[in-house]
Structures are given as structure tokens and as C-alpha cells.
Design an enzyme around this catalytic site. Structure first.
Site: not given
Length: 632
Positions: A8, A71, A170, A193
Site C-alpha cells: 500500500d 503521492k 485500494e 476510503d
């Protein structure tokens, strides 16, 4: 097969996981830490980069050489980065279509290179644990990552010395970690999420051991970082009001405030009041402030409310109501915040695990609010399960993701021709044949688009390339265009000259030219503008048809001038003029007009030119027979 780990790669923290004896687990580092902060420090002078907790510790004292939350910039271009984003995370550079870069010690680093350092750290932790080399991984990305962002993530893995076996979403990985593959057949669930930098809401269905994503919606730039920024702004304002320094002009000071803001936000998920202490911001000024959970919720509620529309739209895309869901699961560290859980429960009408309403205001029974897994670890554990599937284990489990936006190409008139509709299950392959709109074209431009609008200009441009062929009359060349989305969600486009077999294959690796913040707006705009878009398409199609008919009519009048009577010519020319008059009524600003009137005028012209068309056909047939010597 050799061992495959699950990773992850997160905005705030990253994790590596594996499966041992059928049980997925998080691999801890040498210090026993299971979460690795996605922070990289570049000491300079030829020293190796420092990653994780050690880098996080020096972030406050050496902010100018420490990068975090990278990210949010992976797979993007300089023109897409706003000043506000630069303040949320590490200041980045990049102009126009150029890639985003971070300048440190006189060298420019790309987000992929920085992310690779985090991945190298995770790879090393796994190798230390297993006592063997690890070269393969499954890496997760937000469901709403576009093609360029997925490719950039894959490149980061390759720079870290990993073969990226699969890129998976994800939310889908999280569903595996929750053990939801053991639910009843046709069970439906929502995965909420909310991480440090991104948000996704995905609807999944379990069918005969297969997880299929029914719909997904989200924002790749909405997360805990934005809440941190609100707390930072509050503290900066309080410091200034207390006659303190202007913190925004002092990077080390701002880094101290940022670290304090993040820790305060985290503590307020379990405490109702926290004292923020920042002693000696200057030699003569110290700062202290008591921040309550109520105040935190007040200054961040509007950010969290932005997730609501994504939830409702995802339900709408899946053609479901909240009561149709069996469970709602929470993923991402930010979902520990009580206000987040309250909002999710309210949106979906959730009940808690004991069967009682998750909210006292809940008036009906809804899906179970499942908080049984550690929200920080669920995605990595799911990635490890998928890695085990690829390695030959867990044979009765399969993941099927969907593409979140439609993909197609621009056609004549500036319209988008959809080849793969949104929410199509991937991997998928689809294609169509196209021809030329102009005589003697030497090539065809393939303009690849992503989005939900009718006109090409309103969608994302993923890239352009051309395919050459022999010049021929309009409509004669045939070019087959095929789109293939692989299991990683990466698009490959093929264009083939059907006559010669010559083909061009282009993987869409370049970053999207349009700001990806607009991704959540894309579907909203497609709904808001559906009527106008449909009218625009109808007008453009009718306009193209009119142009073709008018050109053919004028050609016929010229070729058959001797054979037609004056009265008939006047009739045809009157029909031509009627079409021209409707075309002249096009609105310059929108390039649209009354499609119904134009269709009526086109139909009248078609009717008027039927005798002319028959005459042209007779002349063409006579010419052909003469050419073959069948008549003199």
C-alpha cells in the site's frame, strides 16, 4: 512462483504485507514499526536518502530537504498544480506540460523517483523478514487514479527494483482484507476510503467468489492533508493574533506547526480537547492553544461533506439505494475521526455491529457499519491476498475492477465516440472501424479521450497519435481502432489500416493534460449539462449531414446542368437556401443551433434531390458501361 508481496503506497504512510500459512500479515521494519511514513529526506553530499520514521523525525528541522505526501503529485504535470496544493504538501516545481519535480540540493527529483525510495525501504523490510530477495509486488492505487497516475506508480515500483505484477484499486483490496469474500452470494458493500491524500467510494458485489466493482467515485486530491491544512491555518492565525511571527514566511517554523497540527488532529479522534504547545517559535515567543474536537469538526466539516456527493453518485451509478447494501467498510486512517464515522452512518443509514443504529438519529435499519479492521492496514492486507492469488494461492477468489470514466476518440465535428463505457469491467478489449471525412487524406489523427461529455473539448485528452495510409476518396480508407485496458487498469490503444495491416500501438503513458481535480466534476457536469450536450451532438451531426448533402447537391447540379429543367433547378436551389439559412442561425458562442429545424431542412433537401440523385446514378452507370465497352 516466487514470493509476491502486497504494498500500500500511501500518501501519509506506506505498508508491505504478505501471506504466510494462509494468513495475511503486515511486515514490520527492524524497529517493529508496521507503518512506514511516506517521507523521504535527502541529506545531500552523496549520502543515501533516509526514509520513513527517521526522515519524519528530521522533517521539522530540515524541511527544505525532506519530501512528504508526494503521492498527490505522481503522474501529473506542472500546469495541474495549484498554489493551494503546494502549501498543503511540499512545494513542487513544474511548468506547462512538463512533469512535476522537486528540487533538492541542486537536483530535480520526480514523484516516481521519490516514491521509489519509499518502495525500496518496504522491499528491504520484506527481504530482512524473509531472508531472501523479493522482486515482485502487487501495488494498490486509489480507484480514481487515471491512466497516467497508474503508469507512474508502476514506474516507481520498477525504479525500486520490483516487478509490478498487478496494480489494483485500494477499495477492492480493502474488501478482501475484511474477509468479505465469505459473505453470502450477491452481497453488496460500499468501501469508504479516506486516506491522507485521496478519497474513493466503491460499490462491490460478490458473485460466486468473484468481487466485481459495480461503481466507483472519488477525488484523488481530498484527504487528511486537507484537514491538516485547516488546522495549520487556524494555528497560524492564532499565532499572528497573539503578536507572534508570520509563520508562513518561515519554512522550519511552518514545519513545526504542521507536525503539531497533524498530531493534534490524530489525538482528537480519541480525546475531546488537546493542548497545542509550540515553545520558542522565536527566542522571545512561545505559543499554546487548546483545540477542542468541536472546533476541529467545525473548521473541517465542509471538507468531509464533499465526500457525500461521491457516495450518492456511486450508489446511483450502481443503480442501488443505501438499504440495498449489506455492509459499509471504512478504510484509511482519517476514518478514525468520529465526525467521519458519523457522516458515513448518516449517508448510508448504517447500523453498528451490535445491530443498534450507528446514529441516534437513524430512523431505519440499513447496512452494517463494519469497523472490524485496522483502517490503516486493510489495503496492504488486501494487496497481500491478491498477491497470494497471483502466486497460486486462494484459488477461489477473483477481483474484477471497473473503469471509472468512459474512453473513446474524437470524431469528425469534434464529437466523442465512446469505445469503452464507464463502469466497464476490466480487463477489457473493444474497438470500432472508422473512415476518412475528407478526400485524399494521407493519415488519420487518433485523439484519445476520457470523460462523459458529448463534445471532445469537454473531456480529458489522454494523448494523440497518427496512422498513415494511402490517399483515397472520402470514406474509402478503413482504420480499426482498438482499446485494451489490462488488469492494472492501464490503457493501450491500437490503430490498424485494415487494407494493408499496418498498425500503431500506443500505451497511454503520458500524464493527462487536464487537471485531475476535475475528475469528480466530470460526471456532475455530464448530468448537469446532459440536455445541452445532447442538443449539441444533434446539431453537430445534423450539420455534418447537411454539409455532405449540400456538397453532393451542388456537384449534381453542375454535372447535370444540361439535363435538368430551370423550374426543377429553382426548386433544388430553394431547398439548398433553406438549409443555409438554418445553418446561418448557429450561435457563435456555443456553436449550436436548432437541430430539429436543420433536420427538417435536410429532409426537405433530400426529398427535392431524389430526381437529381436518380439522374446522377443513371449518368454514372452509363459512364461505367462505356468504360467497359458495353455501349458506344
Amino acid at each position: 512462483m516466487s514470493r509476491i508481496v502486497g504494498i500500500d503506497l500511501g500518501t501519509t504512510n506506506s505498508l508491505v504485507a504478505a501471506v504466510d500459512s494462509g494468513i495475511p500479515f503486515i511486515i514490520a521494519d527492524a524497529e517493529g514499526q508496521r507503518l512506514t511514513p511516506s517521507v523521504v529526506n535527502f541529506p545531500g553530499a552523496g549520502a543515501e536518502p533516509v526514509v520513513g520514521h527517521q526522515a519524519n523525525r528530521v522533517r521539522v528541522i530540515r524541511p527544505e530537504e525532506t519530501v512528504y505526501s508526494i503521492k498527490r503529485f505522481i503522474g501529473r504535470r506542472g500546469a495541474e498544480i495549484s498554489r493551494e496544493e503546494m502549501l498543503v504538501t511540499y512545494p513542487v516545481t513544474g511548468e506547462g506540460a512538463g512533469p512535476v519535480q522537486v528540487a533538492i540540493h541542486g537536483r530535480n527529483f520526480t514523484p516516481e523517483e521519490i516514491s521509489a525510495e519509499v518502495l525500496k525501504k518496504l522491499k528491504g523490510d520484506a527481504e530482512r523478514y524473509f531472508g531472501e530477495t523479493v522482486t515482485k509486488a502487487v501495488i494498490t492505487v486509489p480507484a480514481y487514479f487515471n491512466d497516467a497516475q497508474r503508469n507512474a506508480t508502476k514506474k516507481a515500483g520498477e525504479l525500486a527494483g520490483l516487478t509490478v505484477e498487478r496494480i489494483i484499486n485500494e477499495p477492492t483490496a480493502a474488501a478482501l482484507a475484511y474477509g468479505l469474500d465469505k459473505l453470502k452470494e450477491h452481497a453488496k458493500l460500499a468501501v469508504y476510503d479516506l486516506g491522507g491524500g485521496t478519497f474513493d467510494l466503491s460499490i462491490l458485489e460478490l458473485n460466486q467468489g468473484v468481487f466485481q466493482v459495480l461503481a466507483t467515485h472519488g477525488n484523488t486530491r481530498l484527504g487528511g492533508d486537507d484537514l491538516d491544512k485547516r488546522v495549520i491555518d487556524l494555528l497560524v492565525g492564532k499565532i499572528k493574533a497573539a503578536n507572534g511571527p508570520e509563520a508562513t514566511q518561515d519554512l522550519p517554523m511552518l514545519s513545526r506547526i504542521r507536525a503539531a497540527a497533524e498530531q493534534t488532529k490524530i489525538r482528537l479522534s480519541s480525546e475531546t480537547e488537546v493542548e497545542v504547545a509550540l515553545p520558542f517559535l522565536t527566542p522571545t515567543f512561545s505559543f499554546s492553544y487548546r483545540l477542542t474536537r468541536t472546533e476541529l469538526e467545525h473548521i473541517t466539516r465542509d471538507i468531509l461533506l464533499r465526500t457525500r456527493n461521491h457516495c450518492l453518485r456511486s450508489l446511483g451509478d450502481a443503480k442501488l439505494e443505501a438499504k440495498d447494501l449489506d455492509q459499509v467498510i471504512l478504510v484509511g486512517g482519517q476514518t478514525r475521526m468520529p465526525l467521519v464515522r458519523e457522516m458515513v452512518s448518516e449517508i448510508f443509514g448504517c447500523v453498528a455491529a451490535d445491530g443498534n443504529p450507528a446514529l441516534t438519529s437513524a430512523s431505519r435499519r440499513g447496512p452494517l457499519l463494519n469497523t472490524s479492521q485496522n483502517p490503516d492496514e486493510a489495503v496492504a492486507l488486501g494487496a497481500a491476498i491478491q498477491a497470494e492469488v497471483l502466486a497460486g494461492g486462494f484459488k477461489n477468489l477473483l477481483l474484477l475492477d471497473v473503469t471509472p470514466l468512459s474512453l473513446g476518440i474524437e470524431t469528425f465535428g469534434g464529437l466523442m465516440n465512446v469505445i469503452i463505457p464507464r463502469n466497464s469491467t476490466i480487463p477489457i478489449k473493444a474497438g470500432e472501424a472508422f473512415t476518412t471525412a475528407v478526400a485524399n487524406q494521407p493519415d488519420m489523427l487518433i485523439h484519445v479521450l476520457q470523460g462523459e461529455r458529448e463534445r471532445a473539448r469537454d473531456n480529458w485528452s489522454l494523448g494523440r497519435f497518427t496512422i498513415d495510409f494511402e490517399p483515397a476518396p472520402k470514406g474509402v480508407p478503413r482504420v480499426g481502432v482498438q482499446f485494451e485496458i489490462d488488469a492494472d487498469g492501464i490503457l493501450h490503444v491500437l490503430a490498424r489500416d485494415i487494407k494493408t495491416g499496418k498498425q500503431v500501438i500506443v500505451p497511454m503513458k503520458s500524464a493527462v493534460d487536464v487537471n485531475d481535480a476535475d475528475v469528480q466534476k466530470m460526471i456532475e457536469e455530464s448530468v448537469d449539462n446532459a440536455f445541452d450536450d445532447l442538443k449539441a451532438r444533434q446539431w453537430i451531426e445534423a450539420k455534418i449531414r447537411a454539409g455532405e448533402t449540400m456538397a453532393a447537391t451542388r456537384k449534381g447540379l453542375a454535372e447535370c446542368a444540361r439535363e435538368i429543367e430551370a423550374a426543377y433547378r429553382e426548386k433544388v436551389e430553394a431547398a439548398l437556401k433553406a438549409v443555409e439559412q438554418v445553418l446561418a442561425m448557429e450561435i457563435p458562442r456555443t456553436k449550436t443551433g436548432d437541430a430539429n429545424k436543420l433536420k427538417e431542412a435536410n429532409a426537405a433537401l433530400d426529398e427535392a434531390t431524389k430526381p437529381l440523385a436518380d439522374l446522377m446514378m443513371d449518368k454514372a452507370m452509363e459512364a461505367l458501361l462505356r468504360k467497359r465497352g458495353m455501349i458506344k
